[in-house]
Design a protein around this motif. Structure first.
Motif, PDB file in Angstrom:
ATOM      1  N   THR A   7      -1.977  -3.657   3.471  1.00 56.63           N
ATOM      2  CA  THR A   7      -2.636  -3.952   4.739  1.00 56.63           C
ATOM      3  C   THR A   7      -2.029  -5.194   5.365  1.00 56.63           C
ATOM      4  O   THR A   7      -1.766  -5.252   6.564  1.00 56.63           O
ATOM      5  CB  THR A   7      -4.149  -4.156   4.519  1.00 56.63           C
ATOM      6  N   GLU A   8      -1.781  -6.181   4.516  1.00 61.19           N
ATOM      7  CA  GLU A   8      -1.140  -7.422   4.950  1.00 61.19           C
ATOM      8  C   GLU A   8      -0.448  -8.016   3.737  1.00 61.19           C
ATOM      9  O   GLU A   8      -1.026  -8.075   2.646  1.00 61.19           O
ATOM     10  CB  GLU A   8      -2.168  -8.393   5.526  1.00 61.19           C
ATOM     11  N   ALA A   9       0.797  -8.454   3.904  1.00 62.97           N
ATOM     12  CA  ALA A   9       1.537  -8.951   2.741  1.00 62.97           C
ATOM     13  C   ALA A   9       2.680  -9.839   3.201  1.00 62.97           C
ATOM     14  O   ALA A   9       3.140  -9.759   4.342  1.00 62.97           O
ATOM     15  CB  ALA A   9       2.069  -7.799   1.896  1.00 62.97           C
ATOM     16  N   ARG A  10       3.137 -10.675   2.275  1.00 67.70           N
ATOM     17  CA  ARG A  10       4.335 -11.467   2.507  1.00 67.70           C
ATOM     18  C   ARG A  10       5.549 -10.652   2.066  1.00 67.70           C
ATOM     19  O   ARG A  10       5.495  -9.934   1.074  1.00 67.70           O
ATOM     20  CB  ARG A  10       4.281 -12.768   1.714  1.00 67.70           C
ATOM     21  N   GLY A  20       0.592   4.463   7.224  1.00 65.56           N
ATOM     22  CA  GLY A  20       0.748   3.318   6.358  1.00 65.56           C
ATOM     23  C   GLY A  20       2.047   2.527   6.475  1.00 65.56           C
ATOM     24  O   GLY A  20       3.061   2.989   6.999  1.00 65.56           O
ATOM     25  N   THR A  21       1.937   1.298   5.967  1.00 69.83           N
ATOM     26  CA  THR A  21       3.068   0.379   5.847  1.00 69.83           C
ATOM     27  C   THR A  21       3.240   0.066   4.364  1.00 69.83           C
ATOM     28  O   THR A  21       2.262  -0.182   3.665  1.00 69.83           O
ATOM     29  CB  THR A  21       2.805  -0.906   6.648  1.00 69.83           C
ATOM     30  N   PHE A  22       4.493   0.055   3.898  1.00 63.77           N
ATOM     31  CA  PHE A  22       4.756  -0.071   2.468  1.00 63.77           C
ATOM     32  C   PHE A  22       5.766  -1.188   2.208  1.00 63.77           C
ATOM     33  O   PHE A  22       6.742  -1.338   2.953  1.00 63.77           O
ATOM     34  CB  PHE A  22       5.301   1.242   1.906  1.00 63.77           C
ATOM     35  N   VAL A  23       5.506  -1.971   1.149  1.00 67.15           N
ATOM     36  CA  VAL A  23       6.446  -2.988   0.683  1.00 67.15           C
ATOM     37  C   VAL A  23       6.836  -2.630  -0.745  1.00 67.15           C
ATOM     38  O   VAL A  23       5.982  -2.594  -1.630  1.00 67.15           O
ATOM     39  CB  VAL A  23       5.828  -4.404   0.729  1.00 67.15           C
ATOM     40  N   ASN A  24       8.110  -2.310  -0.930  1.00 65.90           N
ATOM     41  CA  ASN A  24       8.621  -1.893  -2.249  1.00 65.90           C
ATOM     42  C   ASN A  24       7.816  -0.713  -2.811  1.00 65.90           C
ATOM     43  O   ASN A  24       7.481  -0.680  -4.000  1.00 65.90           O
ATOM     44  CB  ASN A  24       8.616  -3.061  -3.233  1.00 65.90           C
ATOM     45  N   PHE A  78       7.869   1.854   7.217  1.00 65.91           N
ATOM     46  CA  PHE A  78       6.839   2.280   8.153  1.00 65.91           C
ATOM     47  C   PHE A  78       6.839   3.807   8.148  1.00 65.91           C
ATOM     48  O   PHE A  78       7.799   4.423   8.616  1.00 65.91           O
ATOM     49  CB  PHE A  78       7.107   1.746   9.561  1.00 65.91           C
ATOM     50  N   ASP A  79       5.766   4.394   7.597  1.00 68.69           N
ATOM     51  CA  ASP A  79       5.736   5.849   7.390  1.00 68.69           C
ATOM     52  C   ASP A  79       6.956   6.239   6.551  1.00 68.69           C
ATOM     53  O   ASP A  79       7.075   5.807   5.414  1.00 68.69           O
ATOM     54  CB  ASP A  79       5.683   6.571   8.736  1.00 68.69           C
TER      55      ASP A  79
END
Length: 289
Positions: free
Chosen positions: A186-189, A177-181, A198-199
């Motif tokens: 899956t896809e994000a700004r 997975g990829t994480f934002v905050n 990343f992991d």
């Protein structure tokens, strides 16, 4: 930061990140070898900053460093050659390898830089800053723009793109997975100040200010222009109703009774005066007293 790669090729190179990098034929290893003479977990490289120690985990199978047999442990430095089974590996310092490349070749393969960058929050990366291009591929593969040899990181983990000065991230079906905050996406700004992970590798996002961060000054509006008087609706007054006026007739109407009385009035007065005069004379001249 150092890398471990095949001696005769740079394919499948991995970063030597804390705390350790495992080498063997098992899929759980960070460096997976296809060699029948290599055990499932043949060796382990312990990493503390840029200090490396090779540990033989093969339970009796041979491990060599620069032609010297390693039974237990040995320190490693850049350019050391490892032999596991029939596979030769080399410890590489990317900074030294990069300095040996022709300058023209580096310029031709470099992607255009932008105002966006990722600053590593991982101690193994020493707060390194990665400047992003219009499109940046992140993963374990050497073909990626940012190659990170972290455990459980996919070969092509995520793609970063810049459109209209805005940064977007897209996860490439990675395993972990990829994480934002802290939120898996899956896809994000991504905005300046966000944490992009990343992991288990976390980065702080550096970039231009968002439009919402900018202070805008509104023009001063005067009270007169801000509050417009409502138009006054004039009500037309209707003409006053005409009053009927009755002109007096030339000769007023007199009833027959009044007319008869008016005719007799003067003669009655004369008669009364004569009567009174006669009575008065009678008493004055001949009436006895």
């Amino acid at each position: 930061m150092l890398k471990l790669r095949y001696k005769d090729t740079k394919q499948n190179a991995v970063w030597l990140l804390e705390p350790a990098v495992r080498i063997g034929t098992g899929s759980q290893n960070e460096m997976v070898l296809e060699d029948t003479e290599v055990g499932e977990t043949h060796a382990n490289i312990l990493v503390e900053h840029e200090k490396l120690v090779l540990e033989n985990c093969s339970k009796g199978l041979p491990v060599y460093v620069n032609g010297q047999s390693v039974k237990d442990r040995i320190a490693l430095v850049a350019n050391d050659i490892l032999l596991l089974g029939s596979t030769q590996l080399q410890v590489e310092d990317p900074k030294i390898a990069r300095s040996t490349k022709p300058q023209a070749k580096v310029a031709s393969t470099a992607s255009p830089l932008s105002a966006w960058a990722l600053k590593s929050n991982h101690s193994a990366l020493n707060n390194k800053v990665f400047t992003l291009g219009a499109e940046t591929l992140v993963g374990r593969s050497k073909d990626c723009d940012i190659t990170l040899a972290a455990a459980h990181l996919s070969r092509q983990h995520a793609r970063l793109t810049i459109e209209n000065d805005r940064l977007h991230v897209k996860d490439l079906d990675s395993s972990n997975g990829t994480f934002v905050n802290g939120r898996r996406v899956t896809e994000a700004r991504v905005s300046r100040g966000d944490e992009l992970r990343f992991d288990s590798l976390a980065f702080g996002v550096i970039g231009p200010a968002d439009d919402l961060d900018k202070t805008t000054i509104r023009p001063v509006v005067s009270v007169k222009s801000a509050v417009k008087p409502k138009p006054v609706t004039r009500v037309k007054r209707s003409a006053a109703p005409a009053v009927a006026t009755v002109k007096p007739s030339a000769t007023p109407y007199v009833s027959p009774e009044l007319k008869d009385q008016s005719k007799r009035g003067p003669w009655l007065s004369v008669f009364t005066l004569i009567l009174l005069g006669g009575v008065g004379a009678y008493f004055y001249l001949g009436a006895p007293f």
